[in-house]
Design a protein around this motif. Structure first.
Motif, mmCIF file in Angstrom:
data_model
loop_
_atom_site.group_PDB
_atom_site.id
_atom_site.type_symbol
_atom_site.label_atom_id
_atom_site.label_comp_id
_atom_site.label_asym_id
_atom_site.label_seq_id
_atom_site.Cartn_x
_atom_site.Cartn_y
_atom_site.Cartn_z
ATOM 1 N N MET A 251 7.011 26.845 12.563
ATOM 2 C CA MET A 251 5.905 25.896 12.561
ATOM 3 C C MET A 251 5.870 25.069 11.285
ATOM 4 O O MET A 251 6.327 25.518 10.232
ATOM 5 C CB MET A 251 4.582 26.651 12.715
ATOM 6 C CG MET A 251 4.386 27.245 14.085
ATOM 7 S SD MET A 251 4.123 25.972 15.343
ATOM 8 C CE MET A 251 2.421 25.507 14.964
ATOM 9 N N PRO A 252 5.320 23.843 11.375
ATOM 10 C CA PRO A 252 5.141 23.069 10.151
ATOM 11 C C PRO A 252 4.110 23.729 9.244
ATOM 12 O O PRO A 252 3.315 24.555 9.705
ATOM 13 C CB PRO A 252 4.648 21.712 10.664
ATOM 14 C CG PRO A 252 4.048 21.988 11.994
ATOM 15 C CD PRO A 252 4.828 23.139 12.564
ATOM 16 N N PRO A 253 4.108 23.385 7.969
ATOM 17 C CA PRO A 253 3.126 23.980 7.052
ATOM 18 C C PRO A 253 1.692 23.724 7.522
ATOM 19 O O PRO A 253 1.417 22.776 8.263
ATOM 20 C CB PRO A 253 3.404 23.268 5.724
ATOM 21 C CG PRO A 253 4.805 22.769 5.843
ATOM 22 C CD PRO A 253 5.019 22.456 7.280
ATOM 23 N N ILE A 254 0.783 24.590 7.081
ATOM 24 C CA ILE A 254 -0.618 24.471 7.489
ATOM 25 C C ILE A 254 -1.173 23.092 7.152
ATOM 26 O O ILE A 254 -1.944 22.519 7.926
ATOM 27 C CB ILE A 254 -1.454 25.587 6.854
ATOM 28 C CG1 ILE A 254 -1.201 26.895 7.611
ATOM 29 C CG2 ILE A 254 -2.936 25.254 6.836
ATOM 30 C CD1 ILE A 254 -1.972 28.070 7.099
ATOM 31 N N ARG A 255 -0.788 22.544 6.013
ATOM 32 C CA ARG A 255 -1.260 21.199 5.650
ATOM 33 C C ARG A 255 -0.915 20.191 6.739
ATOM 34 O O ARG A 255 -1.745 19.351 7.123
ATOM 35 C CB ARG A 255 -0.638 20.787 4.320
ATOM 36 C CG ARG A 255 -1.045 19.400 3.851
ATOM 37 C CD ARG A 255 -0.449 19.099 2.495
ATOM 38 N NE ARG A 255 0.999 19.142 2.500
ATOM 39 C CZ ARG A 255 1.759 18.937 1.419
ATOM 40 N NH1 ARG A 255 1.184 18.725 0.245
ATOM 41 N NH2 ARG A 255 3.071 18.991 1.504
ATOM 42 N N GLN A 256 0.297 20.262 7.274
ATOM 43 C CA GLN A 256 0.708 19.335 8.331
ATOM 44 C C GLN A 256 0.032 19.672 9.645
ATOM 45 O O GLN A 256 -0.341 18.775 10.418
ATOM 46 C CB GLN A 256 2.226 19.365 8.481
ATOM 47 C CG GLN A 256 2.774 18.323 9.453
ATOM 48 C CD GLN A 256 4.294 18.337 9.503
ATOM 49 O OE1 GLN A 256 4.947 18.885 8.608
ATOM 50 N NE2 GLN A 256 4.847 17.727 10.534
ATOM 51 N N GLN A 257 -0.131 20.969 9.950
ATOM 52 C CA GLN A 257 -0.849 21.340 11.174
ATOM 53 C C GLN A 257 -2.260 20.765 11.170
ATOM 54 O O GLN A 257 -2.772 20.330 12.211
ATOM 55 C CB GLN A 257 -0.907 22.855 11.317
ATOM 56 C CG GLN A 257 0.411 23.526 11.638
ATOM 57 C CD GLN A 257 0.267 25.020 11.801
ATOM 58 O OE1 GLN A 257 -0.620 25.495 12.513
ATOM 59 N NE2 GLN A 257 1.125 25.783 11.140
ATOM 60 N N ARG A 258 -2.909 20.773 10.013
ATOM 61 C CA ARG A 258 -4.275 20.251 9.934
ATOM 62 C C ARG A 258 -4.311 18.752 10.182
ATOM 63 O O ARG A 258 -5.312 18.224 10.688
ATOM 64 C CB ARG A 258 -4.873 20.570 8.560
ATOM 65 C CG ARG A 258 -5.110 22.057 8.341
ATOM 66 C CD ARG A 258 -5.606 22.317 6.934
ATOM 67 N NE ARG A 258 -6.916 21.701 6.709
ATOM 68 C CZ ARG A 258 -7.306 21.204 5.554
ATOM 69 N NH1 ARG A 258 -6.494 21.201 4.510
ATOM 70 N NH2 ARG A 258 -8.512 20.689 5.420
ATOM 71 N N GLN A 259 -3.239 18.042 9.847
ATOM 72 C CA GLN A 259 -3.175 16.615 10.145
ATOM 73 C C GLN A 259 -2.978 16.376 11.633
ATOM 74 O O GLN A 259 -3.551 15.444 12.210
ATOM 75 C CB GLN A 259 -2.042 15.977 9.342
ATOM 76 C CG GLN A 259 -2.259 15.993 7.840
ATOM 77 C CD GLN A 259 -1.017 15.579 7.064
ATOM 78 O OE1 GLN A 259 0.080 15.482 7.619
ATOM 79 N NE2 GLN A 259 -1.175 15.359 5.764
ATOM 80 N N LEU A 260 -2.160 17.222 12.263
ATOM 81 C CA LEU A 260 -1.892 17.059 13.692
ATOM 82 C C LEU A 260 -3.048 17.544 14.558
ATOM 83 O O LEU A 260 -3.340 16.962 15.611
ATOM 84 C CB LEU A 260 -0.617 17.831 14.056
ATOM 85 C CG LEU A 260 0.682 17.329 13.426
ATOM 86 C CD1 LEU A 260 1.804 18.337 13.641
ATOM 87 C CD2 LEU A 260 1.060 15.975 14.023
ATOM 88 N N ILE A 261 -3.715 18.632 14.134
ATOM 89 C CA ILE A 261 -4.807 19.233 14.903
ATOM 90 C C ILE A 261 -6.022 19.360 13.981
ATOM 91 O O ILE A 261 -6.304 20.440 13.449
ATOM 92 C CB ILE A 261 -4.407 20.621 15.463
ATOM 93 C CG1 ILE A 261 -3.042 20.575 16.147
ATOM 94 C CG2 ILE A 261 -5.484 21.124 16.423
ATOM 95 C CD1 ILE A 261 -3.015 19.742 17.433
ATOM 96 N N PRO A 262 -6.736 18.266 13.744
ATOM 97 C CA PRO A 262 -7.920 18.365 12.879
ATOM 98 C C PRO A 262 -8.962 19.288 13.496
ATOM 99 O O PRO A 262 -9.047 19.443 14.717
ATOM 100 C CB PRO A 262 -8.435 16.919 12.813
ATOM 101 C CG PRO A 262 -7.302 16.063 13.305
ATOM 102 C CD PRO A 262 -6.526 16.912 14.254
ATOM 103 N N LEU A 263 -9.767 19.896 12.639
ATOM 104 C CA LEU A 263 -10.867 20.713 13.136
ATOM 105 C C LEU A 263 -11.849 19.825 13.901
ATOM 106 O O LEU A 263 -12.084 18.679 13.514
ATOM 107 C CB LEU A 263 -11.595 21.398 11.979
ATOM 108 C CG LEU A 263 -10.886 22.563 11.297
ATOM 109 C CD1 LEU A 263 -11.717 23.050 10.116
ATOM 110 C CD2 LEU A 263 -10.630 23.698 12.262
#
Length: 348
Positions: A251-263
């Motif tokens: 998986m991409p880093p959490i920082r990138q996951q947060r960009q792709l799937i914002p809360l």
């Protein structure tokens, strides 16, 4: 979690017996640290039955089977361990009475993350080459694996809401009540073509979530970056399910996951710190056992988790962070270091 932990709390009266496992003394600095953290932050480990945690969580070294049966209560006494994962449910469902025994062993503010049966999240049944339901090798089409005899049939229980309700959701809800922190549907690394592509997966997931009882804390963890699409995000948002942000080599880093799937506008943050990059679970187990020290610290992931947690806490969201021994070498010690970093960031 090792497969022989399926005997947890075995025996009708096991939870009623006096505990044979003591708690390790908690350093005063850790107690003081716990007092600085907001009540909406809960951190813990993927499971609890590790003999190597003697002196960290448990008073002395005890057999894994005994810790599996009796270790939860002393685990939950630690002020920084306010959540835990139940991984055994990934392999076989457990009844409500067992969940109730877990709930009775912990204080009221404690929460459990319950992993759903793997049969709900693996699209093909396993054959001889994949005895535990592992997916095809990355980049390899399922048809080629079938030709070698590795996978021989589609899985009829994949995203089957009826099975999920009967075998996973109702027992957990009945047994844990408000101590149920999340019901996690964890999908292994997948070839997107085997689930109809990213769009097909999101559509199937949406139908599945729509059929589940409303109002429960559902979470979805994918380990295939190609599935992190707007359609996936919208499927979760439509039914109040959380994306489980995870640290995993696929998986991409959490920082990138947060960009792709914002809360979404509201809702909890769930993070699972599973495995360092460049490692397999088998390699990490061999290098890190007996899980009594931080062998390979991942300061970058710790910082990104801290940033995500602090931002969520400042928005008054509930935050749960679950850490695996394979992340850095000892999940309780990872939790302790993460707690220090979060406390420092909140106080700055």
């Amino acid at each position: 979690m090792s497969r022989n932990q399926t005997d947890l709390f075995s025996g009708e009266n096991a939870a009623l017996e006096p505990s044979a496992v003591g708690s390790a003394p908690v350093e005063p600095l850790l107690r003081e640290l716990a007092a600085t953290l907001p009540p909406g932050l809960r951190m813990g480990t993927s499971s609890w039955s590790f003999p190597g945690w003697a002196g960290i969580v448990y008073a002395e070294r005890a057999p894994e089977a005994l810790l599996a049966r009796k270790g939860l209560e002393p685990y939950a006494r630690h002020p920084l361990l306010r959540a835990v994962g139940i991984d055994r449910t990934y392999y076989e469902p457990i009844p409500a009475v067992t969940f109730r025994e877990y709930g009775d062993a912990v204080p009221s503010g404690f929460r459990f993350l319950v992993k759903a049966d793997r049969r709900l999240t693996i699209p093909q049944l396993a054959g001889p080459q994949h005895p535990h339901g592992a997916p095809p090798p990355p980049g390899e089409r399922a048809e080629r694996v079938r030709a070698r005899g590795g996978i021989h049939a589609s899985n009829p229980l994949f995203l089957d809401a009826t099975y999920a309700i009967r075998e996973v959701i109702e027992p957990a809800r009945a047994g844990l009540g408000d101590k149920l922190g999340a019901l996690l549907f964890q999908f292994p690394p997948l070839d997107p073509r085997d689930v109809g592509g990213a769009g097909g997966f999101a559509g199937r997931l949406r139908q599945f979530l729509a059929a589940l009882p409303a109002g429960l804390p559902y979470a979805v963890e994918v380990r295939t970056s190609a599935l992190l699409t707007p359609a996936y995000r919208d499927a979760l948002s439509a039914y109040g399910a959380a994306h489980a942000f995870n640290v995993h080599p696929t998986m991409p880093p959490i920082r990138q996951q947060r960009q792709l799937i914002p809360l979404p506008a509201q809702g909890p943050l769930l993070v699972r710190w599973m495995l360092g990059h460049g490692l397999t679970y088998e390699d990490a187990r061999e290098q890190f056992a007996p899980f009594d020290a931080l062998v390979a610290e991942d300061v970058t992931s710790r910082r990104w988790i801290t940033t995500a947690a602090v931002e969520a806490l400042e928005e008054e969201r509930e935050v749960t962070v679950i850490v695996n021994n394979k992340a850095e070498g000892s999940s309780p010690l990872s939790v302790f270091k993460l707690a220090r970093m979060i406390s420092g960031a909140l106080g700055s």
